[in-house]
Design a protein around this motif. Structure first.
Motif, short mmCIF file in Angstrom:
data_model
loop_
_atom_site.label_atom_id
_atom_site.label_comp_id
_atom_site.label_asym_id
_atom_site.label_seq_id
_atom_site.Cartn_x
_atom_site.Cartn_y
_atom_site.Cartn_z
N TYR A 32 0.81 -1.21 0.00
CA TYR A 32 0.00 0.00 0.00
C TYR A 32 0.85 1.26 0.00
O TYR A 32 1.83 1.36 0.74
N SER A 33 0.44 2.24 -0.79
CA SER A 33 0.97 3.58 -0.59
C SER A 33 0.33 4.12 0.68
O SER A 33 -0.79 3.73 1.04
N MET A 34 1.06 5.00 1.38
CA MET A 34 0.61 5.48 2.68
C MET A 34 0.60 7.00 2.71
O MET A 34 1.37 7.67 2.00
N GLY A 35 -0.25 7.54 3.54
CA GLY A 35 -0.33 8.99 3.64
C GLY A 35 -0.59 9.45 5.06
O GLY A 35 -1.06 8.68 5.90
N TRP A 36 -0.26 10.70 5.30
CA TRP A 36 -0.62 11.39 6.54
C TRP A 36 -1.52 12.57 6.17
O TRP A 36 -1.22 13.32 5.23
N TRP A 37 -2.60 12.71 6.92
CA TRP A 37 -3.56 13.79 6.73
C TRP A 37 -3.68 14.56 8.05
O TRP A 37 -3.43 14.02 9.11
N SER A 38 -4.09 15.81 7.94
CA SER A 38 -4.32 16.60 9.15
C SER A 38 -5.70 17.22 9.08
O SER A 38 -6.20 17.56 8.00
N GLN A 39 -6.31 17.36 10.25
CA GLN A 39 -7.63 18.01 10.33
C GLN A 39 -7.66 18.93 11.54
O GLN A 39 -7.63 18.46 12.68
N ALA A 40 -7.70 20.23 11.28
CA ALA A 40 -7.82 21.23 12.34
C ALA A 40 -9.30 21.42 12.67
O ALA A 40 -10.16 21.13 11.84
N PRO A 41 -9.59 21.90 13.87
CA PRO A 41 -10.99 22.10 14.26
C PRO A 41 -11.74 22.97 13.27
O PRO A 41 -11.28 24.04 12.88
#
Length: 124
Positions: A32-41
């Motif tokens: 699998y390719s992998m990723g990091w995501w971010s979510q601010a309020p």
């Protein structure tokens, strides 16, 4: 099936560093390719960094380019996000994602699997 568990988040002062880890279970992690995501309020979840299934290529959002580094260790079924020179605007919940089988470093926008997220807070 891939199960993802993030760790390494916390509270850090501006200019500091954190290293996030994402431990994966399942025999197919290395494909699998992998990723990091971010979510601010109050904001949408944004793709921050990605790494191809082979580890040969990486991708970074402009906002983190030069400060963050994604890597993977297939022998340990783990993907990492080294975060340096952190800014208050980096404050968010960070999610690990298994993007796609034999994928490249960019996200398709629809990862196959998500972790539960880890909170990163950067104080000014």
């Amino acid at each position: 099936q891939v199960h993802l568990v993030e760790s390494g988040g916390g509270l850090v002062q501006a200019g500091g560093s954190l290293k996030l880890s994402c431990a994966a279970s399942g025999r197919t992690f290395s494909s699998y390719s992998m990723g990091w995501w971010s979510q601010a309020p109050g904001k949408e979840r944004d793709f921050v960094a990605g790494i191809s299934w082979s580890g040969a290529s990486t991708y970074y959002a402009d906002s983190v380019k030069g400060r963050f580094a994604i890597s993977r260790d297939n022998a340990k079924n783990t993907v990492y996000l080294q975060m340096n020179s952190l800014k208050p605007e980096d404050t968010a919940v960070y999610y690990c994602a298994a993007e796609s089988p034999y994928g490249g470093s960019r996200s398709t926008g629809r990862p196959h699997y998500w972790g539960q997220g880890t909170q990163v807070t950067v104080s000014s």
